[in-house]
Scaffold this active site. Structure first.
Site, PDB file in Angstrom:
ATOM      1  N   GLY A  20      36.081  16.426 -25.600  1.00 48.21           N
ATOM      2  CA  GLY A  20      34.858  16.829 -26.280  1.00 48.21           C
ATOM      3  C   GLY A  20      33.925  17.605 -25.366  1.00 48.21           C
ATOM      4  N   ARG A  24      34.199  18.408 -18.902  1.00 48.24           N
ATOM      5  CA  ARG A  24      35.411  17.624 -18.669  1.00 48.24           C
ATOM      6  C   ARG A  24      36.643  18.519 -18.779  1.00 48.24           C
ATOM      7  NH1 ARG A  24      35.375  12.478 -22.091  1.00 48.24           N
ATOM      8  NH2 ARG A  24      33.582  12.112 -20.737  1.00 48.24           N
ATOM      9  N   ARG A  43      29.422  30.045 -26.439  1.00 46.72           N
ATOM     10  CA  ARG A  43      28.507  28.922 -26.670  1.00 46.72           C
ATOM     11  C   ARG A  43      28.639  27.834 -25.613  1.00 46.72           C
ATOM     12  NH1 ARG A  43      27.298  28.046 -33.006  1.00 46.72           N
ATOM     13  NH2 ARG A  43      27.436  30.219 -33.679  1.00 46.72           N
ATOM     14  N   ARG A  87      43.884  15.121 -28.354  1.00 45.74           N
ATOM     15  CA  ARG A  87      42.507  14.798 -27.975  1.00 45.74           C
ATOM     16  C   ARG A  87      42.528  13.863 -26.775  1.00 45.74           C
ATOM     17  NH1 ARG A  87      37.477  13.394 -27.818  1.00 45.74           N
ATOM     18  NH2 ARG A  87      36.751  11.290 -28.320  1.00 45.74           N
ATOM     19  N   GLY A  89      39.654  11.798 -24.746  1.00 43.97           N
ATOM     20  CA  GLY A  89      38.225  11.522 -24.812  1.00 43.97           C
ATOM     21  C   GLY A  89      37.907  10.076 -24.549  1.00 43.97           C
ATOM     22  N   SER A  90      36.625   9.781 -24.572  1.00 41.43           N
ATOM     23  CA  SER A  90      36.162   8.418 -24.355  1.00 41.43           C
ATOM     24  C   SER A  90      35.991   7.710 -25.687  1.00 41.43           C
ATOM     25  CB  SER A  90      34.837   8.428 -23.586  1.00 41.43           C
ATOM     26  OG  SER A  90      33.871   9.208 -24.271  1.00 41.43           O
ATOM     27  N   MET A 184      34.767   9.794 -32.042  1.00 47.27           N
ATOM     28  CA  MET A 184      34.089  10.681 -32.980  1.00 47.27           C
ATOM     29  C   MET A 184      34.906  11.876 -33.483  1.00 47.27           C
ATOM     30  SD  MET A 184      30.234  10.729 -31.339  1.00 47.27           S
ATOM     31  CE  MET A 184      29.512  11.429 -32.814  1.00 47.27           C
ATOM     32  N   SER A 207      35.316   3.720 -22.336  1.00 47.84           N
ATOM     33  CA  SER A 207      34.222   3.948 -21.384  1.00 47.84           C
ATOM     34  C   SER A 207      33.084   2.948 -21.539  1.00 47.84           C
ATOM     35  CB  SER A 207      33.668   5.369 -21.548  1.00 47.84           C
ATOM     36  OG  SER A 207      33.164   5.549 -22.863  1.00 47.84           O
ATOM     37  N   ASP A 208      33.044   2.274 -22.690  1.00 42.45           N
ATOM     38  CA  ASP A 208      32.019   1.251 -22.924  1.00 42.45           C
ATOM     39  C   ASP A 208      32.545   0.289 -23.981  1.00 42.45           C
ATOM     40  OD1 ASP A 208      30.591   2.203 -25.712  1.00 42.45           O
ATOM     41  OD2 ASP A 208      31.265   3.906 -24.514  1.00 42.45           O
ATOM     42  N   ARG A 221      34.312   7.366 -13.615  1.00 40.49           N
ATOM     43  CA  ARG A 221      34.778   8.029 -14.835  1.00 40.49           C
ATOM     44  C   ARG A 221      35.911   9.015 -14.569  1.00 40.49           C
ATOM     45  NH1 ARG A 221      31.517   7.991 -19.702  1.00 40.49           N
ATOM     46  NH2 ARG A 221      29.980   6.318 -19.503  1.00 40.49           N
TER      47      ARG A 221
END
Length: 238
Positions: A20, A24, A43, A87, A89-90, A184, A207-208, A221
Site C-alpha cells: 500500500g 515501502r 501522484r 498484495r 501489506g500490514s 484494507m 503489525s498490530d 518493521r
C-alpha cells in the site's frame, strides 16, 4: 501510460507486488530487486521494475483502501498485462494465536463493501486467491517462519475501508467466526483477479493486534516486512 501509472509499454513486469505504501515499494525494490528502475511516480505512488533471481518483477504502491487498490490493479491488468498480483501489506491480528510479526496468507477475504460489490447486487460473491500461489506461499512460508521464529497462518481475513473503526460488534462477530486479521485491500484484489482470470494472493504481516493492542515497533518493521516479501517472491516463481 495510463491516468495513474506513468510507465511506458514493456516497463511493467507480468509479476507485480502491491504494497500500500509507496515508500515501502521503494524499500522492497532496493532491498530485494537487482537493477531496480523507477517506472512510476505519478501522484507520488512509486513503482519499480527489476529482477529477482533472474525473474522480472514490478513493485508498485497501491495506496490505502480498496478504491485505491482497484485503480492500480485495473490499470496494471488491463493496460500493462500483469498476470500475477500479490498484495504485501500490514494487518491487525484478530485471534489470540495470531501474534505480532506473524505472517498471514489470506485464503478468503470478507468485506462489508468494495468497488466490485456493486456488480453483484444481492449476491454475496466470495473471492479467493489462486490456489497455486497459496500453496507455494505456504511451502515457502513454513521454512521462513521456522528459521525466523515467527508464526505462519492460513485462513480468512477481513478487508475494511474504515481504518478508524467504530463497530466493535462487527469485530466480535468476525472474531467469533475465526477471521484471522483485518486489512484494507485484499478483497478487491481477489475480485479483480477473478474477473480478469489472473493470479492473486495477499501475504500479510501482523503489525498490530486488536485484542492485545500490541504494535510492532518502528525499528522492527523493515526486518519483519521482509519475511512477507521473501515469501511472496518465492511463491510467485515456484
Amino acid at each position: 501510460m495510463t491516468f495513474h501509472i506513468g510507465a511506458k509499454s514493456g516497463e511493467i513486469a507480468e509479476t507485480v507486488l502491491l504494497p500500500g505504501d509507496p515508500y515501502r515499494a521503494r524499500w522492497a525494490a532496493q532491498t530485494f530487486l537487482q537493477d531496480a528502475v523507477l517506472v512510476n511516480e505519478v501522484r507520488g505512488m512509486l513503482g519499480y521494475t527489476g529482477t529477482w533471481r533472474g525473474h522480472r518483477v514490478t513493485i508498485q504502491g497501491s495506496g490505502m483502501g480498496m478504491p485505491s487498490l482497484s485503480v492500480y490493479a485495473n490499470e496494471l491488468i488491463r493496460d500493462y498485462g500483469a498476470q500475477t498480483l500479490i498484495r504485501i501489506g500490514s494487518a491487525g491480528g484478530m485471534q489470540p494465536q495470531v501474534k505480532v510479526r506473524d505472517v498471514v496468507l489470506a485464503m478468503a477475504a470478507s468485506t462489508a463493501g468494495s468497488p466490485s460489490r456493486l456488480m453483484f447486487r444481492e449476491m454475496n460473491f466470495a473471492p479467493t486467491p489462486d490456489f497455486g500461489l497459496l500453496r507455494a506461499a505456504h511451502e515457502a512460508g513454513q521454512a521462513i517462519a521456522a528459521a525466523r521464529g515467527i508464526g505462519l497462518h492460513v485462513g480468512g481475513i477481513y478487508s475494511s475501508d474504515t481504518f478508524y473503526d467504530e463497530r466493535p460488534d462487527l469485530n466480535e462477530a468476525l472474531q467469533r467466526h475465526g477471521v484471522l486479521a483485518v486489512e484494507m485491500e485484499a478483497a478487491e484484489l481477489y475480485m479483480l483477479a477473478a474477473r480478469y482470470r489472473r493470479r492473486a494472493l495477499a501475504v500479510l504481516t501482523i503489525s498490530d493486534h486488536l485484542l492485545t493492542h500490541e504494535a510492532l515497533p518502528a525499528e522492527d518493521r523493515e526486518r519483519s516486512f521482509g519475511d512477507m516479501v521473501e515469501i511472496a517472491l518465492t511463491a510467485a516463481f515456484a
